[in-house]
Write a protein that holds these residues in place. Structure first.
Motif, PDB file in Angstrom:
ATOM      1  N   ASN A  70       0.809  -1.218   0.000  1.00  0.00           N
ATOM      2  CA  ASN A  70       0.000   0.000   0.000  1.00  0.00           C
ATOM      3  C   ASN A  70       0.843   1.270   0.000  1.00  0.00           C
ATOM      4  O   ASN A  70       0.553   2.229  -0.717  1.00  0.00           O
ATOM      5  CB  ASN A  70      -0.948   0.003   1.202  1.00  0.00           C
ATOM      6  CG  ASN A  70      -2.028  -1.059   1.081  1.00  0.00           C
ATOM      7  OD1 ASN A  70      -2.582  -1.266   0.005  1.00  0.00           O
ATOM      8  ND2 ASN A  70      -2.313  -1.744   2.179  1.00  0.00           N
ATOM      9  N   THR A  71       1.917   1.271   0.792  1.00  0.00           N
ATOM     10  CA  THR A  71       2.731   2.485   0.907  1.00  0.00           C
ATOM     11  C   THR A  71       3.943   2.493  -0.025  1.00  0.00           C
ATOM     12  O   THR A  71       4.496   3.556  -0.308  1.00  0.00           O
ATOM     13  CB  THR A  71       3.233   2.660   2.349  1.00  0.00           C
ATOM     14  OG1 THR A  71       4.143   1.586   2.659  1.00  0.00           O
ATOM     15  CG2 THR A  71       2.075   2.648   3.336  1.00  0.00           C
ATOM     16  N   LYS A  73       6.750   1.373   0.836  1.00  0.00           N
ATOM     17  CA  LYS A  73       7.933   1.539   1.680  1.00  0.00           C
ATOM     18  C   LYS A  73       8.622   0.198   1.943  1.00  0.00           C
ATOM     19  O   LYS A  73       7.977  -0.827   2.100  1.00  0.00           O
ATOM     20  CB  LYS A  73       7.547   2.195   3.002  1.00  0.00           C
ATOM     21  CG  LYS A  73       7.103   3.642   2.862  1.00  0.00           C
ATOM     22  CD  LYS A  73       6.818   4.273   4.223  1.00  0.00           C
ATOM     23  CE  LYS A  73       6.441   5.737   4.075  1.00  0.00           C
ATOM     24  NZ  LYS A  73       6.169   6.374   5.391  1.00  0.00           N
TER      25      LYS A  73
END
Length: 245
Positions: A70-71, A73
């Protein structure tokens, strides 16, 4: 792009490139949804976790990296050995990661396989295997086994309960060069199919080692193979610029 993989929900496609970038595309429109950066060299393989919340990738920069889908990262990194063509896979329960690769030594190529605990990032098992590149690795659907495809013209199936005694499926009966480029378990885990350079993909029954199918039709080496989710169809693509069902 390098190896392409679908998310398990079928909504996204992921692939890496030679610049170290991971591309996430809409599976319907093939529009780029996001790009993930962090690798310092070519990304060889990208895979989704079973719940699609994480992505894992391996690269020529000798690292395996774990990403939050989702991010985008980075949430973990494993520094590995080897600079050859390599592949990774995540066990269905998300607890283990298997990695295959190869490196050059004085008398030639040395292939190796590593198994990691994904939570701790600790290597829990390793072995040298074959004197040719190891280029494809897959966990079985139940997570009890994994298989490795080798340019030494074989597929090895490793049982996690007896990991030092693999079952070897090979092309010893074939005169043509039969290096393996891709492998896939059937959805029920009973069979394994492989794409190879002799133009005729094979399907073996794992328990017996018996060749169940020889898939004739390609005119040049076959580089990719996949099962349909219901196990009724096999898809292959080759250097003859065809996809065959």
């Amino acid at each position: 792009p390098t190896k392409i993989s679908y998310s398990n929900d079928g909504k996204y496609v992921a692939c890496g490139d030679t610049k170290g970038i991971i591309h996430i595309l809409n599976a319907q429109t093939f529009e780029v949804v996001k790009q993930i950066t962090g690798h310092l060299n070519s990304v060889y393989s990208v895979k989704f976790s079973l719940d699609d919340t994480k992505i894992i990738s391996c690269s020529r920069d000798t690292t395996i990296r774990l990403w939050d889908f989702n991010t985008g990262k980075e949430i973990g990194i494993i520094k590995t050995e080897g600079r050859g063509l390599a592949d990774i896979d995540i066990s269905p329960d998300g607890k283990k990661l298997v990695y295959c690769s190869w490196y050059m030594k004085e008398n030639g190529v040395n292939g190796f396989i590593n198994l990691y605990d994904l939570e701790t990032k600790v290597k829990i098992w390793t072995t040298d295997y074959n004197t040719h590149p190891l280029v494809a690795v897959r966990f079985s659907p139940d997570g009890k086994r994994f298989a490795v495809g080798s340019w030494e013209e074989n597929v090895s199936v490793w049982n996690l309960d007896n990991i030092n005694s693999p079952t070897i499926l090979d092309f010893s009966d074939v005169k043509e060069y039969s290096a393996v480029d891709d492998i896939v378990f059937s959805p029920d885990g009973k069979f394994i199919a492989c794409a190879n350079k002799n133009t005729i993909p094979r399907v073996w029954e794992i328990e017996t080692g018996k060749v169940i199918h020889q898939l004739k039709g390609h005119q040049k080496p076959v580089i990719s193979i996949a099962y349909s989710k219901d196990g009724n169809h096999i898809y292959t693509s080759g250097n003859d610029a065809t996809i065959i069902v």
